[in-house]
Write a protein that holds these residues in place. Structure first.
Motif, PDB file in Angstrom:
ATOM      1  N   ILE A 105     -38.757 -52.263 -39.850  1.00 53.95           N
ATOM      2  CA  ILE A 105     -38.408 -50.901 -40.257  1.00 53.95           C
ATOM      3  C   ILE A 105     -39.398 -50.396 -41.310  1.00 53.95           C
ATOM      4  N   SER A 106     -39.773 -51.269 -42.258  1.00 56.39           N
ATOM      5  CA  SER A 106     -40.733 -50.861 -43.282  1.00 56.39           C
ATOM      6  C   SER A 106     -42.066 -50.478 -42.647  1.00 56.39           C
ATOM      7  N   GLU A 144     -42.120 -53.044 -29.042  1.00 61.68           N
ATOM      8  CA  GLU A 144     -42.087 -54.411 -28.506  1.00 61.68           C
ATOM      9  C   GLU A 144     -41.581 -55.391 -29.560  1.00 61.68           C
ATOM     10  N   ARG A 145     -42.040 -55.228 -30.814  1.00 59.44           N
ATOM     11  CA  ARG A 145     -41.518 -56.084 -31.888  1.00 59.44           C
ATOM     12  C   ARG A 145     -40.009 -55.921 -32.027  1.00 59.44           C
ATOM     13  N   GLY A 146     -39.551 -54.675 -31.920  1.00 63.07           N
ATOM     14  CA  GLY A 146     -38.114 -54.429 -32.022  1.00 63.07           C
ATOM     15  C   GLY A 146     -37.346 -55.129 -30.926  1.00 63.07           C
ATOM     16  N   ILE A 177     -33.732 -55.247 -31.493  1.00 64.57           N
ATOM     17  CA  ILE A 177     -33.556 -53.842 -31.879  1.00 64.57           C
ATOM     18  C   ILE A 177     -34.262 -52.982 -30.845  1.00 64.57           C
ATOM     19  N   ASP A 178     -33.510 -52.181 -30.121  1.00 65.25           N
ATOM     20  CA  ASP A 178     -34.095 -51.297 -29.121  1.00 65.25           C
ATOM     21  C   ASP A 178     -34.359 -49.946 -29.785  1.00 65.25           C
ATOM     22  N   VAL A 209     -29.507 -52.270 -38.976  1.00 62.22           N
ATOM     23  CA  VAL A 209     -30.406 -53.057 -39.808  1.00 62.22           C
ATOM     24  C   VAL A 209     -30.725 -52.233 -41.041  1.00 62.22           C
ATOM     25  N   SER A 210     -31.014 -52.913 -42.156  1.00 61.61           N
ATOM     26  CA  SER A 210     -31.335 -52.217 -43.395  1.00 61.61           C
ATOM     27  C   SER A 210     -32.657 -52.731 -43.941  1.00 61.61           C
TER      28      SER A 210
END
Length: 658
Positions: free
Chosen positions: A415-416, A431-433, A438-439, A473-474
């Motif tokens: 996220i960052s 892709e990382r998500g 995480i979609d 997610v945070s």
């Protein structure tokens, strides 16, 4: 002809080899120096430096994951040791050995009170080399252990010799010095006494190092959880010893007494049931079960409906005795917290309003509450079974939270990166998500939260996501905490989600939390844009005095519409205030600030000069200059409203006041 410049490719390959070999951080860092010494071009050198920094972060994350895996394995092994042993000495040795292993200390030991002698003695040690220390006896109230026993609370000292919070004695100091101990952590082994009484300390569990060390809150909570499990295990072992003694005495009594025989049969059945429950609950831990599995087992054993609630009163599980689930209502958080506190203070289950409640704890932190919906009394064996279920539930929740926090930290890095530069590689971010579960292409709400209790807000956000039915997610970003929440087809409005988060996060950090929400949005670019809009909304809420609340852009009135619809705010501000902004920038004057103070003072020159800390003549001169730059109608109602709106938008958009 000059030789070609060295390539960065071999150095990048070397970084990968070092990372695969788990090389020390110094070797990874040395690759950058090697590239610089080899004369790698500046662009390639920057790439090598970025790759080295990334490799160091990956190495740190991998090492942290290995530590978590070792800790989880050790906790499962602890449950196995306790389940396999019925002998009290074996139980105590397993507890002390595992405490030393879990915290990685030089030694661990356990003291128990001697009821006859009226003092405390060293029952079991692990890692000790001093005979004097192993034979140490303490008067009640002496040393760090005496402080723990008197207060029924954990205490830690980074340097025992210089700590004056507890009573030092010559023989204790001699034993500690002979063992070479410096840092010591002690936690109480607590059991409940009579109904309404205080918890009884049945011993103290210690972990100690021969060098100065500060024990973290996680380590204290971990040792407290083990001590809680240990207290139940010790109580069970003692109960088994008492039962064997009672059965031996009853075996020699008159078998013609039908009442005595019935009591023996009932007691034996209760003990058999207790052992069955012990084995079943321990098996749940070893199989990696969850809180619902505990609820199913306990509801069946006690033949009563059981619900498990989080600290806010929301149900985590609800099952009937036959194992079927049912829809449970949330409980009043205040009533539940008060009852759980009574359970925690007395270290036992309490009966209130036709229900049995037992606090699920990790140290002094309330993780959940077990609620048995049963109006009649529980006998001692059933009560102990219920209390043991709370210990197992706490262990499972602690393990689950540890795993969830680790996963959230890894996802938070994604996220960052997304918020820092969504245009760099949107496909790579997606892709990382997907690899992290995480979609990013699914609709998400974006919440941005801030609080004066900034140091506690990040952990509270993880507990907020972990403790409920919220999938998200945070991550901490730019001084705020960002929550990405999967809409999950529920269609929850961003404003409602922001208000719910503000209320729950405020409860967790015990301070006001302001939350701005936007969305739903999907895809890296849209999510980054939604975050920017939420950040602007948060600034607007701050200016409007709505700290401690939750809202979305559409709920902020005209300011929210301007911000949320992505109007050309900068263009509007420049069109209205441009002459003043350019004049201040060129000459270093304060015309924009003066105009803001003048409007803020309701047109009063006296209050404006007090706000600006200048002479009233200076204010008059500046207003004259403003009239020259903006025109004679600058203070007419319509023009004044436009100027005040532009001043407010200039502030919200982060404009600097000269």
């Amino acid at each position: 002809m000059s030789e070609p410049s060295p390539s960065a490719a071999p150095l990048l390959g070397r970084l990968l080899d070092l990372l695969a070999d788990d090389a020390p951080a110094e070797e990874l860092g040395a690759v950058t120096s090697e590239a610089r010494a080899a004369g790698v071009p500046a662009a390639d050198l920057a790439e090598v430096e970025r790759a080295a920094a990334t490799a160091l972060r990956i190495r740190g994350a991998l090492r942290q994951h290995r530590r978590r895996e070792l800790q989880l394995t050790a906790l499962f092994d602890t449950a196995g040791d306790l389940a396999a042993s019925r002998d009290l000495d074996d139980v105590l040795k397993a507890i002390v050995r595992r405490a030393r292993m879990l915290l990685g200390t030089d030694t661990a030991y356990l003291t128990l009170p001697d009821e006859e002698a009226g003092d405390t003695y060293m029952r079991v040690t692990d890692g000790s080399v001093s005979v004097l220390f192993q034979r140490l006896r303490l008067e009640l109230g002496e040393g760090l252990g005496g402080l723990v026993a008197q207060t029924a609370s954990p205490y830690a000292t980074p340097d025992y010799r210089t700590d004056d919070r507890f009573r030092h004695t010559r023989n204790i100091n001699a034993g500690v010095l002979d063992e070479g101990l410096v840092a010591i952590l002690g936690v109480p082994l607590l059991l409940g006494s009579s109904r309404g009484g205080t918890g009884k300390v049945i011993g103290v569990l210690f972990a100690a190092d021969r060098a100065a060390r500060v024990f973290s809150p996680d380590e204290v909570a971990l040792l407290c959880s083990l001590a809680a499990h240990a207290a139940i295990a010790i109580d069970t072992a003692r109960a088994l010893d008492d039962t064997r003694t009672a059965l031996a005495e009853l075996a020699g009594a008159n078998e013609e007494l039908a009442g005595a025989n019935a009591a023996v049969r009932a007691h034996s059945a209760a003990m058999q049931r207790a052992e069955e429950a012990h084995d079943r609950l321990t098996d749940l831990v070893l199989r990696g079960g969850d809180v619902k599995d505990v609820a199913v087992s306990v509801a069946g054993l006690l033949d009563s409906p059981l619900t498990i609630h989080d600290p806010g009163g929301r149900p985590l599980a609800a099952v009937r005795p036959d194992g079927t689930g049912f829809a449970a209502d949330s409980m009043d958080a205040g009533w539940l917290a008060g009852t759980a506190e009574e359970s925690r203070h007395g270290a036992r289950a309490v009966h209130r309003d036709g229900r049995w409640i037992c606090a699920v704890l990790a140290g002094h932190e309330l993780l959940a509450s077990l609620v048995l919906h049963r109006p009649d009394r529980l006998d001692d064996s059933d009560r102990r079974l219920f209390e043991r279920a709370a210990v197992v539930t706490g262990l499972l929740l602690l393990l689950r939270r540890t795993v969830a926090e680790t996963e959230n930290r890894i996802r938070g890095e994604l996220i960052s990166d997304l918020l820092a530069d969504p245009e760099r590689d949107p496909a790579g971010l997606a892709e990382r998500g997907r690899r992290l579960g995480i979609d990013l292409d699914r609709p998400h709400l974006v919440l941005v939260a801030e609080s004066a209790a900034r140091e506690r807000l990040g952990g509270a956000a993880m507990r907020y996501l972990f403790g409920g039915d919220i999938h998200g997610v945070s991550a901490e970003h730019a001084g705020t905490v960002v929550l990405l929440i999967d809409c999950d087809g529920q269609g929850t409005p961003a404003g409602a989600a922001a208000r719910a988060a503000a209320a729950q996060l405020g409860h967790l950090v015990q301070a006001p939390v302001t939350v701005a929400g936007t969305g739903p949005a999907s895809g890296a670019r849209e999510l980054a844009a939604a975050h920017a809009e939420a950040a602007r909304c948060l600034r607007a809420m701050r200016v409007l005095g709505r700290e401690g609340e939750g809202a979305d852009v559409g709920e902020l009135g005209f300011l929210g519409v301007v911000l949320g619809d992505a109007k050309d705010v900068d263009g509007f501000v420049t069109a209205v205030l441009g002459p003043l902004l350019r004049y201040d920038e060129r000459r270093g004057t304060h015309l924009v600030r003066t105009l803001r103070a003048y409007f803020g003072a309701g047109g009063s020159l006296i209050r404006a000069k007090d706000e600006l800390h200048v002479h009233v003549n200076t204010v008059v001169q500046r207003l004259d200059r403003i009239q020259v730059l903006l025109g004679r109608d600058w203070n007419e109602p319509d023009r004044a409203l436009e100027l005040q709106l532009a001043l407010r938008l200039h502030l919200l958009s982060g404009g600097r006041e000269s």
